[in-house]
Design a protein around this motif. Structure first.
Motif, PDB file in Angstrom:
ATOM      1  N   PRO A 175       1.369  -1.355  -0.161  1.00  0.00           N
ATOM      2  CA  PRO A 175      -0.288   0.133  -0.075  1.00  0.00           C
ATOM      3  C   PRO A 175       1.147   1.279  -0.086  1.00  0.00           C
ATOM      4  N   ALA A 176       0.096   2.121  -0.283  1.00  0.00           N
ATOM      5  CA  ALA A 176       0.977   3.818  -1.058  1.00  0.00           C
ATOM      6  C   ALA A 176       1.710   3.877   0.738  1.00  0.00           C
ATOM      7  N   ASN A 177       0.937   3.728   1.717  1.00  0.00           N
ATOM      8  CA  ASN A 177       0.807   4.158   3.162  1.00  0.00           C
ATOM      9  C   ASN A 177       1.554   3.334   3.423  1.00  0.00           C
ATOM     10  N   VAL A 178       2.005   2.598   3.646  1.00  0.00           N
ATOM     11  CA  VAL A 178       3.171   1.643   4.068  1.00  0.00           C
ATOM     12  C   VAL A 178       3.409   2.164   5.517  1.00  0.00           C
ATOM     13  N   TYR A 179       4.260   1.658   6.465  1.00  0.00           N
ATOM     14  CA  TYR A 179       5.503   1.745   7.081  1.00  0.00           C
ATOM     15  C   TYR A 179       7.022   2.224   6.445  1.00  0.00           C
ATOM     16  N   THR A 180       7.159   3.425   5.929  1.00  0.00           N
ATOM     17  CA  THR A 180       8.091   3.814   5.176  1.00  0.00           C
ATOM     18  C   THR A 180       8.697   3.050   5.007  1.00  0.00           C
ATOM     19  N   PRO A 181      10.036   2.357   6.035  1.00  0.00           N
ATOM     20  CA  PRO A 181      10.919   1.745   6.132  1.00  0.00           C
ATOM     21  C   PRO A 181      10.948  -0.032   5.671  1.00  0.00           C
ATOM     22  N   ASN A 182       9.205  -0.302   5.189  1.00  0.00           N
ATOM     23  CA  ASN A 182       9.058  -1.900   4.642  1.00  0.00           C
ATOM     24  C   ASN A 182       8.842  -1.376   3.673  1.00  0.00           C
ATOM     25  N   LEU A 183       8.894  -0.174   2.735  1.00  0.00           N
ATOM     26  CA  LEU A 183       9.168   0.059   1.402  1.00  0.00           C
ATOM     27  C   LEU A 183      10.552  -0.009   1.013  1.00  0.00           C
ATOM     28  N   GLU A 184      10.612   0.483   2.209  1.00  0.00           N
ATOM     29  CA  GLU A 184      12.671   0.475   1.794  1.00  0.00           C
ATOM     30  C   GLU A 184      13.339  -1.132   1.583  1.00  0.00           C
ATOM     31  N   ILE A 185      12.889  -1.544   1.963  1.00  0.00           N
ATOM     32  CA  ILE A 185      13.415  -2.504   1.938  1.00  0.00           C
ATOM     33  C   ILE A 185      13.121  -3.299   0.208  1.00  0.00           C
ATOM     34  N   GLY A 186      12.168  -3.152   0.246  1.00  0.00           N
ATOM     35  CA  GLY A 186      12.405  -3.392  -1.120  1.00  0.00           C
ATOM     36  C   GLY A 186      12.625  -2.586  -2.197  1.00  0.00           C
ATOM     37  N   ARG A 187      12.777  -1.111  -1.590  1.00  0.00           N
ATOM     38  CA  ARG A 187      13.225  -0.487  -2.881  1.00  0.00           C
ATOM     39  C   ARG A 187      14.477  -0.233  -2.554  1.00  0.00           C
ATOM     40  N   ASP A 188      14.906  -0.265  -2.086  1.00  0.00           N
ATOM     41  CA  ASP A 188      16.714  -0.031  -1.517  1.00  0.00           C
ATOM     42  C   ASP A 188      17.244  -2.035  -1.542  1.00  0.00           C
ATOM     43  N   LEU A 189      16.820  -2.095  -1.699  1.00  0.00           N
ATOM     44  CA  LEU A 189      17.457  -3.531  -1.398  1.00  0.00           C
ATOM     45  C   LEU A 189      17.219  -4.871  -1.756  1.00  0.00           C
ATOM     46  N   LEU A 190      15.950  -5.433  -2.217  1.00  0.00           N
ATOM     47  CA  LEU A 190      16.019  -6.167  -3.467  1.00  0.00           C
ATOM     48  C   LEU A 190      15.364  -5.905  -4.414  1.00  0.00           C
ATOM     49  N   THR A 191      15.493  -4.426  -4.959  1.00  0.00           N
ATOM     50  CA  THR A 191      15.494  -4.602  -6.805  1.00  0.00           C
ATOM     51  C   THR A 191      16.285  -4.513  -7.180  1.00  0.00           C
ATOM     52  N   GLY A 192      17.513  -4.272  -6.368  1.00  0.00           N
ATOM     53  CA  GLY A 192      18.893  -4.624  -6.682  1.00  0.00           C
ATOM     54  C   GLY A 192      18.723  -6.359  -7.059  1.00  0.00           C
ATOM     55  N   LEU A 193      18.285  -7.508  -5.963  1.00  0.00           N
ATOM     56  CA  LEU A 193      18.418  -8.437  -6.683  1.00  0.00           C
ATOM     57  C   LEU A 193      17.565  -9.269  -7.227  1.00  0.00           C
ATOM     58  N   GLY A 194      16.647  -7.639  -8.165  1.00  0.00           N
ATOM     59  CA  GLY A 194      15.611  -8.432  -8.788  1.00  0.00           C
ATOM     60  C   GLY A 194      14.117  -8.927  -8.808  1.00  0.00           C
TER      61      GLY A 194
END
Ligand SMILES: Cc1ncc(COP(=O)(O)O)c(C=O)c1O
Length: 390
Positions: free
Chosen positions: A110-129
């Protein structure tokens, strides 16, 4: 000096291999704190490497009796197949991604999600595809149209912990399950008890035990509760290989917190509603975002699905309030301390003026409050003086 029991032994050996022990059974009401990494066995045949520790202890990393007791107690409360523990709520959220996502996976949150949750995907997992995409928290069954063949996980957070929208979790679950996609919920607001995640179909329920279960702002701990064998296998494997150890001392604090959770939540709900109601009558306040109020997005869903409300809510100040005036309000508060967390005994305030989680039209004027255990009349007086000074 020789050892009195074993005269041939050096005292340095006695320091390690003492034969003196107090009586072992101790029937206390307080949880016993078992610390330890190494577990010893009487016979080699007993030394079976079983990380699940279903019928024997093998190694402290997989839990001491104190750690397992906390997991069992949370699982009992949430009606879970099993509860794993993590060193904080954020670690618990990260574990769920790692359990469900492989290269090429797509995740919806969700767009209102706890920001550090979003950051797991954005700052770590996108680098893993892994690809992450956000959705409108009011989407409900519409999530079906956003699910792709490669979608591995849908996140929900109920309510959004700053903007307080209550999503229709059962509708999201139905649409996701129809396409074979698992749903994980950040269930921290409900403390695992005000919203029955598993009765509403969720596969994985995460809590930052840091908030309500800990309850005193003195520990960081997270839980990951799983609904069934499939979720148990995925989350269990990730938990084991990542070595997510938690401190037995912290678990002891959380076990103590559980015993007073009922009275704290009941008191916090009453005080919070009283304060939110008072703010609703103030001319400076445009909207009170509290799930129990009809003006809160998702209020009808909250009424249908929740058995109560907690201590955190937000206010949106009237149109003419600038970011500077909002900062003056926050700085003028005395009992409400400026802090990022919630769920403890101390009332807290935070303005998230730069946060992309908040609609740009409200961003500068939104203030989140967490009500603590102080007397509500004193908290209202504090808000009144700060509103007047700002
Ligand atoms: C909604 C929500 N989930 C998870 C967390 C993370 O918990 P922790 O601080 O224990 O890592 C927080 C912390 O603020 C939170 O607000």
């Amino acid at each position: 000096m020789a050892d009195a029991a074993s005269p041939s032994r050096h005292w340095r050996t006695t320091l390690i291999a003492s034969t003196r022990r107090p009586r072992q059974e101790f029937h206390s009401l307080a949880p016993s704190i078992h610390r330890g990494s190494t577990v010893v066995f009487d016979r080699l045949a007993d030394a079976v490497d079983d990380w699940q520790q279903t019928d024997r202890y093998t190694y402290g990393l997989y839990g001491t009796p104190t750690v397992l007791e906390l997991g069992l107690r949370i699982a009992e409360l949430e009606g879970a197949r099993h509860t794993f523990l993590a060193p904080g709520g954020q670690a618990a959220l990260a574990l769920v991604y790692l359990a469900y996502c492989r290269t090429g996976a797509h995740v919806l949150l969700p767009a209102n999600v706890y920001t550090p949750n979003l950051e797991i995907g954005r700052d770590l997992l996108t680098g893993l595809g892994v690809e992450i995409e956000t959705y409108d928290p009011s989407i409900g069954a519409g999530i079906g149209a956003r699910i792709r063949v490669d979608t591995a996980l849908v996140w929900c957070e109920s309510p959004g912990s700053i903007t307080m929208e209550v999503p229709d979790v059962p509708a999201i679950v139905a649409a996701a399950h129809a396409r074979g996609v698992a749903v994980a919920l950040d269930n921290t607001y409900a403390a695992g008890v005000l919203f029955d995640a598993f009765a509403h179909g969720v596969d994985v329920s995460v809590q930052a035990l840091t908030k309500y279960v800990g309850g005193h702002s003195d520990l960081l701990l997270g839980s990951i509760s799983v609904r069934d064998e499939a979720a148990y296998a995925r989350v269990g494997t990730a938990h084991r290989v990542l070595g997510m150890a938690v401190s037995p001392d912290d678990c002891g604090q959380a076990l103590r917190g559980l015993t007073t959770l009922g009275v704290r939540l009941a008191h916090l709900e009453r005080s919070t509603l009283q304060i939110a109601e008072w703010l609703r009558g103030r001319p400076e306040v445009a909207t009170v975002l509290h799930p129990a109020f009809p003006e809160c997005p998702g209020h009808a869903t909250w009424r249908r699905d929740f058995t109560g409300s907690a201590s955190v809510f937000s206010i949106v100040l009237a149109d003419e309030w600038t970011a500077e005036r909002v900062a003056r309000l926050v700085d003028a508060l005395r009992l409400f301390r400026i802090g990022f967390s919630w769920g403890g005994v101390t009332s807290l305030v935070m303005a998230y003026q730069g946060s992309s989680r908040i609609d740009a039209r409200l961003r500068d004027r939104l203030v989140r409050l967490n009500v603590g255990l102080e007397e509500p009349a004193d908290l209202i007086a504090d808000l009144q003086q700060a509103l007047e000074r700002a």
